[in-house]
Design an enzyme around this catalytic site. Structure first.
Site, PDB file in Angstrom:
ATOM      1  CE1 TYR A  65      -3.089  -2.956   0.257  1.00 27.31           C
ATOM      2  CE2 TYR A  65      -3.644  -2.307   2.492  1.00 27.31           C
ATOM      3  CZ  TYR A  65      -3.832  -3.144   1.409  1.00 27.31           C
ATOM      4  OH  TYR A  65      -4.763  -4.153   1.483  1.00 27.31           O
ATOM      5  N   PRO A 211     -15.690  -5.130   2.195  1.00 23.54           N
ATOM      6  CG  PRO A 211     -15.473  -4.390   4.403  1.00 23.54           C
ATOM      7  CD  PRO A 211     -14.698  -4.540   3.115  1.00 23.54           C
ATOM      8  CG  LEU A 212     -18.279  -0.959   3.651  1.00 24.85           C
ATOM      9  CD1 LEU A 212     -17.894   0.500   3.839  1.00 24.85           C
ATOM     10  CD2 LEU A 212     -19.400  -1.338   4.601  1.00 24.85           C
TER      11      LEU A 212
END
Length: 302
Positions: A65, A211-212
């Site tokens: 990242y 997850p959304l």
């Protein structure tokens, strides 16, 4: 099956690590394409600090990242770390530019990246060290063996895998204890249902990434929107509440660069779905498929 009380619902174990079941994912704390510094460095620091203030003690990141950027931000924001904070990082993907990801599972590379993460995070031992992807060009046993060596040498406490099948999990467990699996999973995308079920059976934590995501299920008048309206909540909060109830093995790690959205997400841990609401959401994907086959443009139940 849902945990029977609020305490069980809000905490769980990843191997020997006791953590909040609603964690925080840091992928959005970079520049575009998960590359470079975030546009608002001070804002990224504030989000990390606020997450801990809200009781989050599982922070998920990766050496890729930035690359390296988020691990350094975590140290700047949170070091010295609270005693109960678990920083979960990953290695196994190389970066050549924005949105560019290539697997690299050579044992020497994984060990070198672990050493780099230890330095960037400012720790002597990483709580959870995850293989970001299994590299198809390197024998699996060599990759799992590198994780086992890092664990045996005390460089990491627990080991996890990402985007794996049941068969790969079991092959890994022949070499090293596996504390977590991180696969794509959410209300709309449940291709890893079998892996989730297996994790439940063998006591492995399941960390759903993205997850959304809810797709058309969140459109106005649809099942997610309807339940959110009933509860006076946001669709994101309802999606997280569904995941937390879906299985006690699930540890969602929603990410954001906004403290407002972070606070909204964290409030989902206290959101209670009724049995009927949970059933509606669980069936929503099949309902969406039926409507698509029928050529309907709207999910509205009115």
């Amino acid at each position: 099956m849902a945990p029977s009380d609020t305490g069980q619902r809000q905490t769980g174990s990843l191997g020997t690590l006791r953590v909040s079941r609603l964690g925080f994912g840091t992928m959005q704390l970079t520049g575009p394409g998960v590359w470079g510094l975030p546009p608002d460095r001070d804002g990224a620091i504030a989000v990390l600090r606020r997450a801990v203030e809200l009781g989050v003690n599982l922070i998920d990141t990766a050496d890729s990242y930035g690359p390296d950027v988020v691990e350094e931000l975590i140290r700047e924001a949170l070091h010295p770390y609270p005693d109960d904070l678990v920083v979960a990082t990953k290695a196994g993907l190389t970066r050549s530019g924005p949105d560019q990801w290539e697997p690299c599972g050579r044992p020497e590379y994984l060990k070198r990246q672990c050493e780099g993460s230890l330095m960037r995070l400012g720790v002597d031992r990483i709580g959870l060290f995850q293989l970001h992807r299994i590299d198809p060009s390197v024998p699996e046993d060599e990759q799992f063996g590198a994780l086992a060596e890092l664990r045996a040498d005390g460089k990491v406490v627990e080991v996890g895998l990402s985007e794996v099948t049941i068969e790969q999990i079991e092959r890994a467990r022949q070499v090293v204890p596996v504390a977590s699996v991180q696969n794509l999973y959410n209300l709309a995308q449940r291709g890893a249902d079998d892996v989730l079920g297996h994790c439940e059976q063998v006591g492995i934590g399941f960390i759903p990434w993205i997850p959304l995501a809810s797709g058309r299920l969140a459109e106005s008048g649809g099942p997610l929107d309807a339940v959110a309206t009933e509860l006076g909540a946001t669709p994101s909060q309802v999606s997280l509440a569904w995941l937390l109830r879906r299985s006690p093995a699930i540890f969602p790690i929603p990410g954001t660069s906004s403290t407002t959205h972070l606070e909204e997400n964290c409030a989902a841990k206290d959101l209670q779905l009724s049995d009927a609401q949970f059933a509606v959401l669980t069936d929503a994907r099949r309902q969406l498929r039926r409507w698509e086959l029928a050529g309907r443009d709207s999910l509205s139940t009115t």
